[in-house]
Design a protein around this motif. Sequence first.
Motif, PDB file in Angstrom:
ATOM      1  N   THR A 160      52.214  37.557  49.246  1.00 39.50           N
ATOM      2  CA  THR A 160      51.198  36.897  48.443  1.00 39.50           C
ATOM      3  C   THR A 160      51.159  37.523  47.057  1.00 39.50           C
ATOM      4  O   THR A 160      51.609  38.645  46.857  1.00 39.50           O
ATOM      5  CB  THR A 160      49.809  37.015  49.086  1.00 39.50           C
ATOM      6  OG1 THR A 160      49.483  38.406  49.247  1.00 39.50           O
ATOM      7  CG2 THR A 160      49.790  36.345  50.454  1.00 39.50           C
ATOM      8  N   ASN A 161      50.602  36.814  46.118  1.00 40.23           N
ATOM      9  CA  ASN A 161      50.435  37.358  44.779  1.00 40.23           C
ATOM     10  C   ASN A 161      49.334  38.406  44.790  1.00 40.23           C
ATOM     11  O   ASN A 161      48.249  38.176  45.314  1.00 40.23           O
ATOM     12  CB  ASN A 161      50.085  36.235  43.792  1.00 40.23           C
ATOM     13  CG  ASN A 161      51.233  35.271  43.599  1.00 40.23           C
ATOM     14  OD1 ASN A 161      52.389  35.670  43.620  1.00 40.23           O
ATOM     15  ND2 ASN A 161      50.913  33.998  43.417  1.00 40.23           N
ATOM     16  N   MET A 162      49.629  39.571  44.234  1.00 37.89           N
ATOM     17  CA  MET A 162      48.657  40.658  44.206  1.00 37.89           C
ATOM     18  C   MET A 162      47.572  40.386  43.169  1.00 37.89           C
ATOM     19  O   MET A 162      47.856  39.931  42.059  1.00 37.89           O
ATOM     20  CB  MET A 162      49.371  41.974  43.887  1.00 37.89           C
ATOM     21  CG  MET A 162      50.416  42.385  44.910  1.00 37.89           C
ATOM     22  SD  MET A 162      49.683  42.831  46.497  1.00 37.89           S
ATOM     23  CE  MET A 162      51.139  43.431  47.358  1.00 37.89           C
ATOM     24  N   ASP A 163      46.339  40.680  43.533  1.00 39.20           N
ATOM     25  CA  ASP A 163      45.197  40.521  42.643  1.00 39.20           C
ATOM     26  C   ASP A 163      44.793  41.904  42.146  1.00 39.20           C
ATOM     27  O   ASP A 163      43.760  42.452  42.513  1.00 39.20           O
ATOM     28  CB  ASP A 163      44.047  39.848  43.412  1.00 39.20           C
ATOM     29  CG  ASP A 163      42.843  39.565  42.542  1.00 39.20           C
ATOM     30  OD1 ASP A 163      42.962  39.638  41.299  1.00 39.20           O
ATOM     31  OD2 ASP A 163      41.772  39.273  43.108  1.00 39.20           O
ATOM     32  N   ASN A 164      45.649  42.496  41.293  1.00 39.94           N
ATOM     33  CA  ASN A 164      45.493  43.895  40.886  1.00 39.94           C
ATOM     34  C   ASN A 164      45.220  44.088  39.400  1.00 39.94           C
ATOM     35  O   ASN A 164      45.139  45.220  38.940  1.00 39.94           O
ATOM     36  CB  ASN A 164      46.761  44.700  41.252  1.00 39.94           C
ATOM     37  CG  ASN A 164      46.906  44.873  42.754  1.00 39.94           C
ATOM     38  OD1 ASN A 164      45.986  44.595  43.513  1.00 39.94           O
ATOM     39  ND2 ASN A 164      48.071  45.330  43.179  1.00 39.94           N
ATOM     40  N   THR A 165      45.071  43.008  38.653  1.00 40.59           N
ATOM     41  CA  THR A 165      44.872  43.138  37.208  1.00 40.59           C
ATOM     42  C   THR A 165      43.420  42.811  36.860  1.00 40.59           C
ATOM     43  O   THR A 165      42.997  41.648  36.961  1.00 40.59           O
ATOM     44  CB  THR A 165      45.804  42.198  36.441  1.00 40.59           C
ATOM     45  OG1 THR A 165      47.158  42.475  36.818  1.00 40.59           O
ATOM     46  CG2 THR A 165      45.646  42.399  34.936  1.00 40.59           C
ATOM     47  N   PRO A 166      42.640  43.807  36.474  1.00 41.74           N
ATOM     48  CA  PRO A 166      41.224  43.544  36.166  1.00 41.74           C
ATOM     49  C   PRO A 166      41.076  42.835  34.824  1.00 41.74           C
ATOM     50  O   PRO A 166      41.923  42.934  33.938  1.00 41.74           O
ATOM     51  CB  PRO A 166      40.618  44.950  36.109  1.00 41.74           C
ATOM     52  CG  PRO A 166      41.751  45.827  35.698  1.00 41.74           C
ATOM     53  CD  PRO A 166      42.988  45.230  36.322  1.00 41.74           C
ATOM     54  N   ASP A 190      47.328  45.303  47.823  1.00 43.92           N
ATOM     55  CA  ASP A 190      46.571  44.317  47.060  1.00 43.92           C
ATOM     56  C   ASP A 190      45.129  44.795  46.917  1.00 43.92           C
ATOM     57  O   ASP A 190      44.426  45.014  47.912  1.00 43.92           O
ATOM     58  CB  ASP A 190      46.610  42.975  47.784  1.00 43.92           C
ATOM     59  CG  ASP A 190      46.013  41.837  46.966  1.00 43.92           C
ATOM     60  OD1 ASP A 190      45.487  42.108  45.870  1.00 43.92           O
ATOM     61  OD2 ASP A 190      46.085  40.688  47.431  1.00 43.92           O
ATOM     62  N   MET A 192      42.720  43.045  45.617  1.00 42.83           N
ATOM     63  CA  MET A 192      41.843  41.884  45.860  1.00 42.83           C
ATOM     64  C   MET A 192      40.632  41.918  44.935  1.00 42.83           C
ATOM     65  O   MET A 192      39.491  41.742  45.354  1.00 42.83           O
ATOM     66  CB  MET A 192      41.410  41.841  47.333  1.00 42.83           C
ATOM     67  CG  MET A 192      42.572  41.737  48.307  1.00 42.83           C
ATOM     68  SD  MET A 192      42.091  41.887  50.040  1.00 42.83           S
ATOM     69  CE  MET A 192      41.745  43.661  50.127  1.00 42.83           C
ATOM     70  N   LEU A 193      40.872  42.139  43.653  1.00 38.20           N
ATOM     71  CA  LEU A 193      39.790  42.357  42.697  1.00 38.20           C
ATOM     72  C   LEU A 193      38.868  41.160  42.531  1.00 38.20           C
ATOM     73  O   LEU A 193      37.693  41.328  42.170  1.00 38.20           O
ATOM     74  CB  LEU A 193      40.381  42.738  41.334  1.00 38.20           C
ATOM     75  CG  LEU A 193      41.129  44.084  41.278  1.00 38.20           C
ATOM     76  CD1 LEU A 193      41.708  44.295  39.889  1.00 38.20           C
ATOM     77  CD2 LEU A 193      40.196  45.234  41.650  1.00 38.20           C
ATOM     78  N   SER A 194      39.342  39.964  42.788  1.00 38.64           N
ATOM     79  CA  SER A 194      38.513  38.774  42.585  1.00 38.64           C
ATOM     80  C   SER A 194      37.861  38.277  43.880  1.00 38.64           C
ATOM     81  O   SER A 194      37.180  37.252  43.873  1.00 38.64           O
ATOM     82  CB  SER A 194      39.362  37.637  41.995  1.00 38.64           C
ATOM     83  OG  SER A 194      39.916  38.029  40.760  1.00 38.64           O
ATOM     84  N   GLN A 195      38.066  39.023  44.977  1.00 42.51           N
ATOM     85  CA  GLN A 195      37.526  38.590  46.257  1.00 42.51           C
ATOM     86  C   GLN A 195      36.086  39.061  46.440  1.00 42.51           C
ATOM     87  O   GLN A 195      35.690  40.108  45.928  1.00 42.51           O
ATOM     88  CB  GLN A 195      38.392  39.126  47.393  1.00 42.51           C
ATOM     89  CG  GLN A 195      39.820  38.628  47.375  1.00 42.51           C
ATOM     90  CD  GLN A 195      39.888  37.120  47.481  1.00 42.51           C
ATOM     91  OE1 GLN A 195      39.254  36.523  48.349  1.00 42.51           O
ATOM     92  NE2 GLN A 195      40.639  36.493  46.590  1.00 42.51           N
TER      93      GLN A 195
END
Length: 216
Positions: A160-166, A190, A192-195
């Motif tokens: 999956t695409n990582m959600d690591n960029t704030p 991951d 998951m910053l937007s979760q």
Amino acid sequence: MATAEKVLAAARGELGVKESPAASNTVKYNTWYYNQEVSGPAYPWCMVFVQWCFAQAAASGLLPVRTASCGELMRAAQRAGLWVTGGYRPGDVVIYDFPGGASTDHCGIVEEARADGIIAIEGNTSDRGSQSNGGMVCRKTRLKSQIVGAVRPEYQTEVTNMDNTPALAHKEGVEWALENGILAGNAQGDLMLSQPLTRQQFCTMMYRFAKLLDRG
């Protein structure tokens, strides 16, 4: 790539399928398994349905044996180190013991784990009648007390695409939380910053922050 989601997608696509005529065990999953149309009490098909779903997902090799027997699959999984008795996950092949039947008399594929049990997709069950020989593919809610255990196939992890960029406004805070061990990612790294944050995740992060204060 053989994943739990692909197996579940195959199972979901069969919801509502019935044997015909009723109480005959004549159903497409048995025809596939035995390479001919069969009928009668010698051909219950809850495990055959599981085998069919794994085949549709190109995941047959993840099951320890090709069988129509719940008990045989359980024993093969135990020998292979693939047997679990708790902490059930989506994609596990769960085996049940209902009152009055055999000790391993039905099975299904876990779709969702709950605190008191699971939701599973099962073949040869029913909405209201026999739960272990009902002639239909259904989504069922089961209690932990009904579960003997489950086969846990060694699925491949979906990439999956990582959600690591704030976002820029939060970059400093995220970096501080990472450096101080308050924020951590999952097993794949991951963040998951937007979760959304669950209560238990919030408690864990507060606990880590309290330990950081103690060190200071």
